[in-house]
Design a protein around this motif. Structure first.
Motif, short mmCIF file in Angstrom:
data_model
loop_
_atom_site.label_atom_id
_atom_site.label_comp_id
_atom_site.label_asym_id
_atom_site.label_seq_id
_atom_site.Cartn_x
_atom_site.Cartn_y
_atom_site.Cartn_z
N PRO A 21 -22.56 22.87 118.75
CA PRO A 21 -21.70 22.63 119.01
C PRO A 21 -21.67 24.06 119.90
N LYS A 22 -19.93 24.09 120.44
CA LYS A 22 -20.51 25.05 121.26
C LYS A 22 -19.76 26.54 121.28
N GLU A 23 -18.93 26.36 119.70
CA GLU A 23 -19.63 28.29 119.37
C GLU A 23 -19.58 27.19 117.90
N ARG A 24 -20.69 28.59 117.24
CA ARG A 24 -21.56 28.71 116.10
C ARG A 24 -20.09 28.54 115.39
N GLY A 25 -20.09 27.55 114.40
CA GLY A 25 -19.37 27.61 113.42
C GLY A 25 -18.81 26.15 113.07
N ASN A 26 -18.47 26.31 114.24
CA ASN A 26 -17.29 24.99 114.96
C ASN A 26 -17.82 23.60 114.47
N SER A 27 -18.03 23.76 113.27
CA SER A 27 -18.95 21.88 113.15
C SER A 27 -17.99 20.97 111.83
N LYS A 28 -18.62 20.19 112.07
CA LYS A 28 -17.16 19.52 110.60
C LYS A 28 -18.58 19.60 108.83
N LEU A 29 -17.38 19.49 108.18
CA LEU A 29 -18.64 19.68 107.15
C LEU A 29 -17.77 18.24 105.86
N LEU A 30 -18.78 17.78 105.47
CA LEU A 30 -18.75 17.40 104.10
C LEU A 30 -18.96 17.54 102.51
N SER A 31 -18.15 17.61 102.70
CA SER A 31 -17.67 18.02 100.83
C SER A 31 -18.18 16.92 100.15
N TYR A 32 -19.04 16.74 98.95
CA TYR A 32 -19.53 16.11 98.30
C TYR A 32 -19.50 17.20 96.66
N ASN A 33 -18.63 16.49 96.11
CA ASN A 33 -18.46 17.62 94.30
C ASN A 33 -18.48 16.67 93.80
N LYS A 34 -18.67 16.33 92.84
CA LYS A 34 -19.07 15.59 91.43
C LYS A 34 -18.55 13.68 91.98
N GLY A 35 -18.76 13.46 93.23
CA GLY A 35 -19.04 12.64 93.53
C GLY A 35 -17.89 12.38 93.69
N ILE A 36 -17.00 13.67 94.34
CA ILE A 36 -15.43 12.89 95.23
C ILE A 36 -15.66 13.89 96.48
N ILE A 37 -15.91 12.99 97.94
CA ILE A 37 -16.18 13.19 99.22
C ILE A 37 -14.65 14.25 99.63
N GLU A 38 -15.07 14.76 100.13
CA GLU A 38 -13.66 15.64 101.10
C GLU A 38 -14.50 15.73 103.11
N HIS A 39 -13.39 15.49 103.90
CA HIS A 39 -13.72 16.04 104.98
C HIS A 39 -13.05 17.22 105.73
N LEU A 40 -14.35 18.31 105.55
CA LEU A 40 -13.19 19.80 106.37
C LEU A 40 -14.13 20.04 107.34
N ALA A 41 -13.25 20.99 107.71
CA ALA A 41 -14.51 22.01 109.12
C ALA A 41 -15.52 23.10 108.71
N PHE A 42 -16.83 23.24 109.01
CA PHE A 42 -16.88 24.16 107.94
C PHE A 42 -16.62 25.13 107.86
N ARG A 43 -16.04 26.11 108.58
CA ARG A 43 -14.88 27.63 108.03
C ARG A 43 -14.52 27.17 106.60
N ASP A 44 -14.30 25.85 106.34
CA ASP A 44 -14.05 25.65 104.89
C ASP A 44 -14.05 25.77 104.22
N LEU A 45 -15.83 25.86 104.13
CA LEU A 45 -17.01 26.27 103.42
C LEU A 45 -16.74 27.07 102.05
N VAL A 46 -16.45 28.67 102.12
CA VAL A 46 -15.68 29.82 101.80
C VAL A 46 -15.16 29.26 100.27
N GLY A 47 -13.82 27.92 100.71
CA GLY A 47 -12.89 27.68 99.50
C GLY A 47 -13.87 26.96 98.99
N GLN A 48 -14.23 26.40 98.91
CA GLN A 48 -15.21 25.47 98.50
C GLN A 48 -16.54 26.02 97.42
#
Length: 385
Positions: A21-48
């Protein structure tokens, strides 16, 4: 018997990320937590990530492992460094050596380079002698081998990124925390992390630890056997400090950043099991986890720490060809940050071992939501619970 065809899916070439991606960290994040999937931005990782978690990062540094030399006849010879042989098998030592070293290599156009003959680089005093079918001895003067590679080598992009290396790759095919020369492929889960994201994690109370696994070209080796367990796994060098091992005992949740970190941590556990059994060789064979009797995690880690105390060492060095596929029970890792992998690969098998049949749901969600795949692609956080 596990059948390889059960771990395939259709991956269109258009979904393979050819550039970061043009900027490091500017990518998507798929969060899989105990079977539940959320679609986030990678920068949201901290909150997960829980504040009582410890993240283990692989601080290996990708070396410019591709060397091109031309014979007087005009024939182009490519030398791809695989692993050091002399004066040591330790990457760090060989990269800092001067004058000469020998590596196991892949040799392109090998039929045109006879054994025991030498090729000289056209612009610097650097000689390569083919001393075996897959063995090359290098000689030079005045600097370290690391400095030589920086001068003449090229970054080894994965074979599925079918383009020439660009100037941007020198930085982007490297994590911001890379430190120890030795990898010929990047620990790609870490490519998303920026200094800012790391500081946010620390500010939340998340512990950050580093270990080293020098990623080999074998990570791209396709499985060619119908019976998965018959696949010959590649061997990689691992290093982990005593303080990092001690922190394994104090962590409530251990998250591996990348499959290489996960392989290192699980290999460390099995080294503890081997010590418990009276074996003190840190070489984890691919079938060790399936033949050895497990013990408690704390007991295994304490065995390793006692071994380090006895040997009076602060950093543990070993070799692993551990193969994590469905049926494996994880002993150290509670979570995994990882990219999306090639169909039918050892890495897909690792993911399937970790989250079970839900791997299919995760990958279908990623495909349905236009995630970019493989080394320069998007990321996932896997927390099976």
């Amino acid at each position: 018997m596990l059948n390889l065809k059960d771990y395939h899916f259709t991956l269109p070439d258009s979904r393979i990320a050819k550039h970061p991606p043009k900027e490091r960290g500017n990518s998507k994040l798929l969060s899989y937590n105990k079977g539940i999937i959320e679609h986030l931005a990678f920068r949201d990782l901290v909150g997960q990530i829980s504040s009582d978690a410890t993240l283990f990062f692989n601080d290996t540094k990708v070396i410019p492992a591709r060397i091109f030399l031309r014979k007087p006849t005009g024939a182009l010879i490519e030398i791809f460094l695989l692993e050091p042989l002399k004066p040591s098998k330790a990457h760090e030592e060989v990269m800092s050596t001067t004058n000469t070293c020998t590596w196991k290599c892949l040799i392109g156009n090998a039929k045109k380079w006879a054994l025991n003959t030498s090729l000289k680089h056209e612009s610097i005093n650097f000689t390569s002698t083919r001393t075996g079918d897959n063995e090359v001895t290098f000689t030079w003067e005045g600097c370290t081998f690391s400095e030589i590679l920086t001068e003449i080598g090229k970054i080894p992009l994965p074979p599925y990124i079918q383009r020439e290396v660009e100037e941007n790759d020198k930085n982007r095919y490297q994590t911001v925390y890379s430190k120890i020369d030795g990898a010929v492929a990047a620990p790609t889960a870490g490519l998303h992390f920026t200094e800012e994201i790391l500081e946010e994690l620390k500010g939340k109370g998340v512990k950050i630890e580093y270990l080293t696994l020098h990623v080999s070209a074998g990570t791209f080796q396709p499985i060619k056997t119908d019976d998965i367990s018959e696949h010959p796994m590649h061997n990689e060098q691992v290093l982990i400090s005593k303080s990092s091992i001690e922190n394994l005992l104090n962590s409530k949740q251990i998250i591996a950043v990348g499959t290489t970190s996960m392989r290192t941590l699980e290999s460390l556990y099995w080294f503890g099991v081997k010590l418990h059994n009276g074996e003190n060789d840190f070489f984890i064979k691919k079938d060790d986890p399936y033949r050895l009797k497990p013990i408690y995690k704390e007991e295994a880690i304490n065995k390793v720490l006692a071994y380090m105390e006895e040997k009076q060492i602060e950093k543990l060095t070993g070799q692993t060809e551990i193969f994590l596929y469905p049926g494996y029970n994880f002993h150290i890792c509670d979570g995994l940050v990882t990219n999306f992998h090639m169909p039918g690969s050892t890495l897909i098998l690792l993911v399937a071992a970790f989250i079970g049949e839900d791997w299919r749901k995760v990958y279908q969600e990623a495909l349905d939501h236009d995630y970019r795949m493989l080394s320069y692609g998007d990321s996932s956080l896997l927390l099976p619970g």
